[in-house]
Design an enzyme around this catalytic site. Structure first.
Site, PDB file in Angstrom:
ATOM      1  N   LEU A 153      35.768  44.693  39.757  1.00 27.11           N
ATOM      2  CA  LEU A 153      35.417  43.979  38.096  1.00 27.11           C
ATOM      3  C   LEU A 153      35.944  44.395  37.093  1.00 27.11           C
ATOM      4  O   LEU A 153      34.770  44.567  36.238  1.00 27.11           O
ATOM      5  CB  LEU A 153      33.452  43.587  38.280  1.00 27.11           C
ATOM      6  CG  LEU A 153      32.779  42.160  37.750  1.00 27.11           C
ATOM      7  CD1 LEU A 153      33.763  41.096  38.448  1.00 27.11           C
ATOM      8  CD2 LEU A 153      31.635  42.550  37.525  1.00 27.11           C
ATOM      9  N   ILE A 156      40.591  42.296  34.377  1.00 26.90           N
ATOM     10  CA  ILE A 156      40.635  41.236  35.135  1.00 26.90           C
ATOM     11  C   ILE A 156      40.268  39.931  36.229  1.00 26.90           C
ATOM     12  O   ILE A 156      39.378  39.685  36.392  1.00 26.90           O
ATOM     13  CB  ILE A 156      42.211  41.049  35.718  1.00 26.90           C
ATOM     14  CG1 ILE A 156      43.302  41.399  34.668  1.00 26.90           C
ATOM     15  CG2 ILE A 156      42.138  40.653  36.449  1.00 26.90           C
ATOM     16  CD1 ILE A 156      44.622  42.248  34.968  1.00 26.90           C
ATOM     17  N   ARG A 176      33.428  50.622  42.555  1.00 25.08           N
ATOM     18  CA  ARG A 176      32.897  52.122  42.389  1.00 25.08           C
ATOM     19  C   ARG A 176      31.128  52.492  42.492  1.00 25.08           C
ATOM     20  O   ARG A 176      31.264  52.871  43.067  1.00 25.08           O
ATOM     21  CB  ARG A 176      33.802  53.439  41.837  1.00 25.08           C
ATOM     22  CG  ARG A 176      34.671  54.083  42.139  1.00 25.08           C
ATOM     23  CD  ARG A 176      35.924  54.892  41.341  1.00 25.08           C
ATOM     24  NE  ARG A 176      35.801  53.635  40.551  1.00 25.08           N
ATOM     25  CZ  ARG A 176      36.868  54.592  38.705  1.00 25.08           C
ATOM     26  NH1 ARG A 176      37.238  55.136  39.246  1.00 25.08           N
ATOM     27  NH2 ARG A 176      36.912  53.135  38.487  1.00 25.08           N
ATOM     28  N   THR A 177      31.033  51.459  41.423  1.00 24.20           N
ATOM     29  CA  THR A 177      29.465  51.730  41.429  1.00 24.20           C
ATOM     30  C   THR A 177      29.357  49.750  40.526  1.00 24.20           C
ATOM     31  O   THR A 177      29.792  49.455  40.406  1.00 24.20           O
ATOM     32  CB  THR A 177      28.938  52.797  39.888  1.00 24.20           C
ATOM     33  OG1 THR A 177      30.292  51.974  38.502  1.00 24.20           O
ATOM     34  CG2 THR A 177      28.735  54.339  40.324  1.00 24.20           C
ATOM     35  N   ARG A 233      47.576  44.933  42.785  1.00 26.38           N
ATOM     36  CA  ARG A 233      49.049  46.007  43.522  1.00 26.38           C
ATOM     37  C   ARG A 233      49.084  45.302  44.540  1.00 26.38           C
ATOM     38  O   ARG A 233      47.944  45.492  45.137  1.00 26.38           O
ATOM     39  CB  ARG A 233      48.650  47.307  42.875  1.00 26.38           C
ATOM     40  CG  ARG A 233      48.984  47.547  41.242  1.00 26.38           C
ATOM     41  CD  ARG A 233      50.639  47.770  40.941  1.00 26.38           C
ATOM     42  NE  ARG A 233      50.893  47.515  39.657  1.00 26.38           N
ATOM     43  CZ  ARG A 233      50.542  47.457  38.657  1.00 26.38           C
ATOM     44  NH1 ARG A 233      50.636  45.814  38.974  1.00 26.38           N
ATOM     45  NH2 ARG A 233      51.580  47.870  37.551  1.00 26.38           N
ATOM     46  N   GLU A 262      57.962  45.671  47.264  1.00 24.00           N
ATOM     47  CA  GLU A 262      58.958  44.307  45.788  1.00 24.00           C
ATOM     48  C   GLU A 262      60.214  44.719  44.946  1.00 24.00           C
ATOM     49  O   GLU A 262      60.436  45.921  44.273  1.00 24.00           O
ATOM     50  CB  GLU A 262      57.649  44.175  44.406  1.00 24.00           C
ATOM     51  CG  GLU A 262      56.660  43.409  44.675  1.00 24.00           C
ATOM     52  CD  GLU A 262      55.277  43.575  43.483  1.00 24.00           C
ATOM     53  OE1 GLU A 262      55.599  43.852  42.520  1.00 24.00           O
ATOM     54  OE2 GLU A 262      53.999  43.901  44.133  1.00 24.00           O
ATOM     55  N   HIS A 280      55.128  38.607  42.066  1.00 21.56           N
ATOM     56  CA  HIS A 280      54.954  39.836  40.766  1.00 21.56           C
ATOM     57  C   HIS A 280      54.546  39.029  39.234  1.00 21.56           C
ATOM     58  O   HIS A 280      55.204  39.552  38.274  1.00 21.56           O
ATOM     59  CB  HIS A 280      55.264  40.729  40.329  1.00 21.56           C
ATOM     60  CG  HIS A 280      54.837  41.968  39.792  1.00 21.56           C
ATOM     61  ND1 HIS A 280      54.045  42.920  40.553  1.00 21.56           N
ATOM     62  CD2 HIS A 280      53.706  41.905  38.971  1.00 21.56           C
ATOM     63  CE1 HIS A 280      53.655  44.135  39.876  1.00 21.56           C
ATOM     64  NE2 HIS A 280      53.164  43.309  38.714  1.00 21.56           N
TER      65      HIS A 280
HETATM   66  C1  8YV Z   1      54.009  43.927  34.407  1.00 23.38           C
HETATM   67  C2  8YV Z   1      51.553  44.046  36.067  1.00 23.38           C
HETATM   68  O1  8YV Z   1      54.316  44.869  34.095  1.00 23.38           O
HETATM   69  O2  8YV Z   1      50.692  44.798  33.520  1.00 23.38           O
HETATM   70  C3  8YV Z   1      50.328  44.848  34.772  1.00 23.38           C
HETATM   71  O3  8YV Z   1      50.544  45.707  35.767  1.00 23.38           O
HETATM   72  O4  8YV Z   1      51.928  44.392  36.721  1.00 23.38           O
HETATM   73  C4  8YV Z   1      52.598  42.769  35.020  1.00 23.38           C
HETATM   74  O5  8YV Z   1      52.727  42.712  34.054  1.00 23.38           O
HETATM   75  C5  8YV Z   1      54.792  43.018  34.388  1.00 23.38           C
HETATM   76  O6  8YV Z   1      55.586  41.866  35.310  1.00 23.38           O
HETATM   77  C6  8YV Z   1      56.076  43.296  33.897  1.00 23.38           C
HETATM   78  O7  8YV Z   1      57.055  43.787  34.273  1.00 23.38           O
END
Ligand code: 8YV
Length: 315
Positions: A153, A156, A176-177, A233, A262, A280
């Site tokens: 949380l 984003i 984590r907390t 990720r 990726e 992505h």
């Molecule tokens: C990529 C992202 O950086 O902000 C991040 O951590 O993974 C993305 O915003 C974006 O695709 C630019 O390559």
């Protein structure tokens, strides 16, 4: 005076490259035929790295850049940058937080809605004539009012939660907390959160501390019929366990923007009709990419002018 030389690791829009080329000598690594030869030729003069979330910067690369002073990331996630190495050499690392938050949360919701309401299948139903031949498409799954669990949380994750409030969802999260002043239910781990929700959305940052955080136990703890979304990720999730849960249909639908490998993602993902895939692309709107580029350039300009860096990540 000589322009500082920057090593540009990945493709950037012309609206960034053009103004940058006026202030810096840009060495575009992604255009090099031989990366090794390119680094051998230009490495000694490089003073800054411009990289992206998914590309990062390794210690092995930075070891070949004796004059390196700054690593500027076009993205919020810096998990692919060896920050311990940068800290040892006193090299600041900057990123582009905040400006992309709302777009990433939008894509999380877009994937969630597309997966639950089977938007790609609905689109195909109209285009391929199934509607005429077979009538109505199969029924889908409701999103509003369901129980959503958010792993991580942070900025984003909180933006996803705000959207979920609009969908009148019961919101819980793991981290984590527990966060102070947050009206959502806390669970100490994804495995504890998973059985309590209908929809699990991964928003945790990447890196060693979250590697495999959504582990096999968490995935197996999802209720049959659960929906899974990932906009953080690929590394945060045990991908073989995820594939297994999708294969067995324990997970009824998924929306995935990030993966282990990726862009050459495991080909099995594309065989699942109940999974919506994105490359992505969560921060990939023109508005946000312009803002990311501007912030990255502000960090570079501040560094080379000796001013405080707007968004340096503390080691
Ligand atoms: C990529 C992202 O950086 O902000 C991040 O951590 O993974 C993305 O915003 C974006 O695709 C630019 O390559």
């Amino acid at each position: 005076m000589d322009k500082p030389e920057l090593l540009v690791m990945g493709v950037l829009p012309d609206w960034d490259l053009e103004p940058m080329a006026e202030r810096y000598t840009l060495r575009l690594l992604y255009e090099a035929k031989s990366e090794a030869a390119f680094i051998a030729e230009h490495g000694p003069a490089i003073r800054g790295i411009v990289t992206k979330g998914e590309i990062g910067a390794s210690a092995a690369l930075m070891d070949q850049l004796p004059r390196l002073e700054i690593v500027a990331c076009y993205g919020v996630g810096v998990d692919a940058i060896d920050r311990a190495y940068c800290a040892r050499r006193g090299i600041p690392v900057t990123n582009t937080p905040d400006v992309l938050t709302e777009d990433v949360a939008d894509l999380a919701f877009a994937l969630l809605l597309a997966a639950a309401r089977r938007i790609p299948a609905a689109d195909a139903w109209v285009r391929d004539g199934s509607w005429v031949r077979e009538g109505s498409m199969p029924l889908t799954t409701r999103v509003w009012g369901k129980r959503i669990g958010i792993v991580g949380l942070g900025r984003i994750g909180s933006a996803v939660a705000r959207r979920a409030e609009g969908f009148r969802m019961a919101i819980s999260y793991s981290g984590r907390t527990p966060k102070p002043d947050v009206p959502y239910t806390f669970h100490p781990s994804p495995a504890a959160l998973a059985p309590e929700v209908d929809i699990l959305v991964c928003c945790a940052m990447g890196g060693p501390t979250t590697q495999g955080l959504i582990d096999r136990a968490a995935i197996e703890a999802l209720r049959p019929g659960a929906i899974f979304v990932n906009v953080s990720r690929g590394s945060v999730v045990d991908e073989p366990a995820l594939l297994e849960a999708l294969r067995s249909r324990r997970i009824a639908a998924a929306g995935l923007d990030v993966f282990w490998n990726e862009p050459a993602v495991d080909a099995e993902f594309a065989t699942f009709p109940h999974v919506v895939l994105a490359p992505h692309a969560a921060s990939g709107t023109e508005e946000t990419r312009r803002a990311m580029g501007a912030l990255m350039q502000e960090n570079l300009a501040a560094h080379f002018a000796g001013r405080p860096l707007p968004t340096e990540i503390r080691p």
